[in-house]
Write a protein that holds these residues in place. Structure first.
Motif, short mmCIF file in Angstrom:
data_model
loop_
_atom_site.label_atom_id
_atom_site.label_comp_id
_atom_site.label_asym_id
_atom_site.label_seq_id
_atom_site.Cartn_x
_atom_site.Cartn_y
_atom_site.Cartn_z
N GLN A 1 0.83 -1.21 0.00
CA GLN A 1 0.00 0.00 0.00
C GLN A 1 0.86 1.26 0.00
OE1 GLN A 1 -2.24 -0.77 3.64
NE2 GLN A 1 -4.04 -1.18 2.39
N VAL A 2 0.26 2.34 -0.50
CA VAL A 2 0.88 3.65 -0.37
C VAL A 2 -0.18 4.58 0.22
CG1 VAL A 2 0.38 4.33 -2.77
CG2 VAL A 2 2.17 5.52 -1.50
N TRP A 3 0.19 5.27 1.28
CA TRP A 3 -0.66 6.25 1.94
C TRP A 3 -0.26 7.61 1.41
CZ3 TRP A 3 -4.27 4.54 5.52
CH2 TRP A 3 -4.16 3.21 5.90
N TYR A 4 -1.21 8.49 1.12
CA TYR A 4 -0.87 9.80 0.58
C TYR A 4 -1.79 10.86 1.17
CZ TYR A 4 -4.64 8.45 -2.67
OH TYR A 4 -5.83 8.03 -3.23
N ASP A 5 -1.28 12.09 1.19
CA ASP A 5 -2.09 13.20 1.71
C ASP A 5 -1.61 14.52 1.12
OD1 ASP A 5 0.21 13.83 3.17
OD2 ASP A 5 -0.75 13.76 5.11
N LEU A 6 -2.33 15.56 1.46
CA LEU A 6 -2.07 16.90 0.96
C LEU A 6 -2.19 17.87 2.12
CD1 LEU A 6 -1.58 18.39 -1.73
CD2 LEU A 6 -4.05 18.60 -1.96
N SER A 7 -1.24 18.79 2.21
CA SER A 7 -1.28 19.80 3.26
C SER A 7 -0.56 21.04 2.74
CB SER A 7 -0.61 19.29 4.55
OG SER A 7 0.74 18.96 4.32
N ALA A 8 -0.61 22.10 3.53
CA ALA A 8 0.09 23.34 3.18
C ALA A 8 0.72 23.91 4.44
CB ALA A 8 -0.87 24.34 2.56
N THR A 9 1.87 24.54 4.26
CA THR A 9 2.53 25.21 5.38
C THR A 9 2.93 26.61 4.94
OG1 THR A 9 4.70 24.34 4.75
CG2 THR A 9 3.46 23.07 6.36
N MET A 10 3.00 27.51 5.88
CA MET A 10 3.41 28.90 5.63
C MET A 10 2.44 29.62 4.68
SD MET A 10 6.00 28.63 7.56
CE MET A 10 7.16 29.95 7.41
N GLY A 11 1.24 29.11 4.56
CA GLY A 11 0.26 29.68 3.63
C GLY A 11 -0.08 28.67 2.55
#
Length: 151
Positions: A93-103
């Motif tokens: 399996q591969v786990w993936y996500d999306l986030s943002a830092t500093m804006g």
């Protein structure tokens, strides 16, 4: 000789196909990315209409990889708004996500992460719409981050 052949066959049967992490630039502007695990990879310049591909892999120190994307050439080192497309390869399996830092560098622009057989992460306005962003799919799938032009 028989031992060597048997060893090679055993190794080959233990290796599974692995997909790719792909970044697609469907915006009218250039952006920059770095693949980061236990160390920072070289800066990649992704022109409008371009893309970047790396084979899904596991980092020996951190376990996961964060592909960090900014709109400025030195953004990773200057505190620029950074989009993070992250993944962790875990056997089949591969786990993936999306986030943002500093804006949020793609504020006002749609960004998605898609994978065959896995869930879609969709930020229609370039900002986190809330809720869990973590998804999982088979490790032989391609996991694709796409940034789109302004709406």
């Amino acid at each position: 000789m028989r031992f060597a052949v048997a060893s090679v066959l055993a190794f080959a049967s233990s290796v599974t196909a692995v997909g790719n992490a792909i970044v697609v630039n469907s915006t009218p502007s250039t952006f920059y990315l770095w693949s980061v695990g236990g160390s920072v990879g070289p800066r990649q310049t992704i022109a409008a209409g371009g893309n970047y591909t790396e084979v899904l892999h596991r980092d020996a120190k951190t376990g996961g990889i964060a592909i960090k994307i900014t709109k400025t050439a030195d953004g990773l080192y200057t505190g620029a708004p950074t989009q993070q497309f992250s993944y962790s390869l875990d056997g089949a399996q591969v786990w993936y996500d999306l986030s943002a830092t500093m804006g949020e560098p793609f504020n006002g622009q749609r960004v998605t992460v898609t994978a065959n057989g896995g869930g879609t992460i969709d930020w229609p306005k370039g900002s986190n719409p809330g809720g869990s962003q973590v998804k999982v799919t088979s490790s032989d799938s391609n996991v694709v981050f796409t940034a789109y032009g302004p709406a």
